[in-house]
Design an enzyme around this catalytic site. Structure first.
Site, PDB file in Angstrom:
ATOM      1  NE  ARG A 147      11.603  -6.522  36.351  1.00 18.29           N
ATOM      2  CZ  ARG A 147      12.687  -7.614  36.643  1.00 18.29           C
ATOM      3  NH1 ARG A 147      12.335  -8.592  36.826  1.00 18.29           N
ATOM      4  NH2 ARG A 147      14.113  -7.143  36.428  1.00 18.29           N
ATOM      5  CE1 TYR A 159      16.529  -9.403  40.326  1.00 20.50           C
ATOM      6  CE2 TYR A 159      14.801  -7.708  40.459  1.00 20.50           C
ATOM      7  CZ  TYR A 159      15.230  -9.057  40.073  1.00 20.50           C
ATOM      8  OH  TYR A 159      14.504  -9.446  39.117  1.00 20.50           O
ATOM      9  CG  ASP A 210      11.082  -8.785  40.924  1.00 21.83           C
ATOM     10  OD1 ASP A 210      10.727  -9.143  42.238  1.00 21.83           O
ATOM     11  OD2 ASP A 210      11.756  -9.477  40.205  1.00 21.83           O
ATOM     12  CG  HIS A 212      14.615 -10.685  43.315  1.00 14.53           C
ATOM     13  ND1 HIS A 212      15.536 -11.074  43.594  1.00 14.53           N
ATOM     14  CD2 HIS A 212      13.979 -10.818  42.005  1.00 14.53           C
ATOM     15  CE1 HIS A 212      15.970 -12.071  42.544  1.00 14.53           C
ATOM     16  NE2 HIS A 212      14.970 -11.942  41.732  1.00 14.53           N
ATOM     17  CD  GLU A 236       8.135 -10.486  39.203  1.00 18.43           C
ATOM     18  OE1 GLU A 236       9.265 -11.222  39.012  1.00 18.43           O
ATOM     19  OE2 GLU A 236       8.219  -9.702  38.203  1.00 18.43           O
ATOM     20  CD  GLU A 262      11.509 -14.845  40.052  1.00 20.37           C
ATOM     21  OE1 GLU A 262      12.605 -14.965  40.238  1.00 20.37           O
ATOM     22  OE2 GLU A 262      10.690 -14.014  39.574  1.00 20.37           O
ATOM     23  NE  ARG A 283       6.281 -13.201  37.386  1.00 20.28           N
ATOM     24  CZ  ARG A 283       7.564 -13.542  37.251  1.00 20.28           C
ATOM     25  NH1 ARG A 283       8.277 -13.731  38.465  1.00 20.28           N
ATOM     26  NH2 ARG A 283       8.121 -13.315  36.111  1.00 20.28           N
ATOM     27  CD  GLU A 339      10.729 -12.188  33.422  1.00 23.47           C
ATOM     28  OE1 GLU A 339      11.524 -11.512  34.085  1.00 23.47           O
ATOM     29  OE2 GLU A 339      10.401 -13.262  34.614  1.00 23.47           O
ATOM     30  CD1 TRP A 402      20.973 -10.355  45.036  1.00 19.76           C
ATOM     31  CD2 TRP A 402      20.078 -11.976  43.533  1.00 19.76           C
ATOM     32  NE1 TRP A 402      21.288  -9.960  43.580  1.00 19.76           N
ATOM     33  CE2 TRP A 402      20.430 -10.779  42.750  1.00 19.76           C
ATOM     34  CE3 TRP A 402      19.346 -13.074  43.118  1.00 19.76           C
ATOM     35  CZ2 TRP A 402      20.360 -10.786  41.600  1.00 19.76           C
ATOM     36  CZ3 TRP A 402      19.261 -12.832  41.597  1.00 19.76           C
ATOM     37  CH2 TRP A 402      19.727 -11.806  40.728  1.00 19.76           C
TER      38      TRP A 402
END
Length: 402
Positions: A147, A159, A210, A212, A236, A262, A283, A339, A402
């Site tokens: 990643r 991030y 990602d 985020h 992601e 996630e 995920r 991951e 975030w």
């Protein structure tokens, strides 16, 4: 067999972890992960005050019944605190059952569907050049999937690109660090990272990225389309996924594979995404989704719709969670990737484990149970430190994801 003791263990060998250890009258014990990054003591208290007293004397083999008791019986269902607590109990019970059966957990789940587990690591930098260089270091370690994240010109760390992201302080006066974000600058800059990676490392390595949760659906659609020439393994967490229907718009405009989940706690958070095939990878992870019991069901449900697993495995999930995820991945016929952010030496000493990393793959090992334990004496040497994840704002001061 009866449960005779349940201990809730909070330790900080570099990061805070919350673990559960269930002991039985036949000498077997099992461990589970209950870590909720930035809210660790909320879960520890939930376990100590509301869960542990209800389980002493119960048969640890009745895993499904205990799971339903903790989920349905509480009335106030779901949520990250509740599900992390349930996950720890459930994972520890599966650990005990597999030990009692004399086999590794993946065998108890139905046996292996593969010989090894493809995993991905992280490479980032404050500039594209730095990210490309760090990517090369991970590639040299044998990772075949990585990643990649980069900072933005003229902006502080964003991030995944700065130093260790969790703030903590022994004097308990740590406060969340605030970061700054610009979506327009990000969308203009990030394709250049993947152009540089393909130019430098070719097409024999899988690229992941990602966002985020920081984009709107149309912004995510634009990014996915812009990244199509570089054939990402996945994009992601492109949007904040509370609005599952938003993925319909993204799907209409890009063929870049999508991954999310996630921060999900139950299958209900992903039901529409999976059943409408709006994502390619789910995920969800053992510690935040309620344990091994629901993760088996989620994997089976996803398989019906050609969605593969890609469990979250950042460092704020303990090695216990990684062990459980690895055994689930070894079994799940629709496994995609896992991951593997890695752990410090101190963390691995506190959590002795059977899994091992080798040339881009993870092997869960053949130890009975999920193969991870906790050294309580060593854990006690690393006391809890209050900690927070960062907070994110747009350049004009607006609070953002975030």
């Amino acid at each position: 067999m009866k449960i005779t003791d349940i201990r809730v263990i909070v330790t900080c060998p570099g990061r805070n972890f919350v673990s559960v250890k269930i002991v039985t009258d036949e000498g077997l014990h099992g461990v589970g992960d209950a870590t909720l990054n930035g809210r660790e003591l909320a879960v520890a208290t939930y376990l100590t005050e509301h869960v542990v007293p209800t389980l002493i004397g119960r048969d640890p083999h009745r895993i499904e019944d205990i799971w339903q008791y903790l989920y349905r019986g509480a009335y106030w269902r779901r949520g990250p605190v509740t599900m992390a607590a349930i996950a720890a109990i459930d994972t520890a019970l599966w650990d005990i059952k597999a030990k009692a059966a004399g086999m590794p957990l993946y065998q108890l789940l139905g046996g292996a569907s593969r010989d090894r587990l493809l995993v991905y690591s992280h490479a980032q930098g404050t500039t594209i050049e730095e990210a490309v260089e760090n990517f090369g270091r991970k590639h040299e370690l044998g990772y075949r999937a990585i990643r990649a994240q980069t900072g933005l010109p003229g902006m502080p760390h964003v991030y995944g690109t700065g130093p260790y992201s969790v703030t903590n302080d022994a004097d308990l006066d740590a406060m969340p660090r605030e970061e700054v974000w610009s979506t327009s600058k990000y969308l203009n800059y990030i394709p250049g990272l993947f152009e540089a990676l393909r130019r430098t490392y070719g097409w024999d390595v899988e690229l992941l990225h990602d966002s985020h949760h920081r984009l709107t659906p149309i912004e995510a659609a634009r990014l996915g389309k812009d990244l199509e020439p570089y054939r990402l393994f996945w994009l992601e967490d492109a949007v904040a996924a509370e609005h599952q229907e938003g993925f319909r718009l993204i799907r209409q405009h890009t063929t870049t594979p999508l991954a999310v989940g996630e921060v999900f706690n139950t299958i209900w958070d992903a039901r529409l995404l999976i059943s409408e095939q709006l994502i390619d990878y789910i995920r969800m992870t053992t510690v935040h989704a309620g344990g091994v019991t629901p993760m088996r069901k989620i994997a089976d449900f996803a398989a019906i719709y050609n969605v593969r697993t890609g469990a979250h495995g950042a460092m704020d999930m303990s090695p216990i969670c990684l062990g459980a995820n690895a055994h689930l991945g070894m079994w799940a016929p629709n496994y995609g990737i896992l991951e593997y952010a890695g752990y410090s030496e101190e963390m691995l000493e506190v959590f002795p484990h059977a899994w091992r990393f080798e040339k881009g793959d993870l092997y869960p090992g053949e130890a009975h149970g999920h193969g991870v334990d906790i050294n309580e004496e060593l854990a006690a040497k690393y006391p809890y430190k209050r900690a927070y994840l960062p907070v994110n704002r747009l350049e004009d001061g607006t609070l953002w994801h975030w």
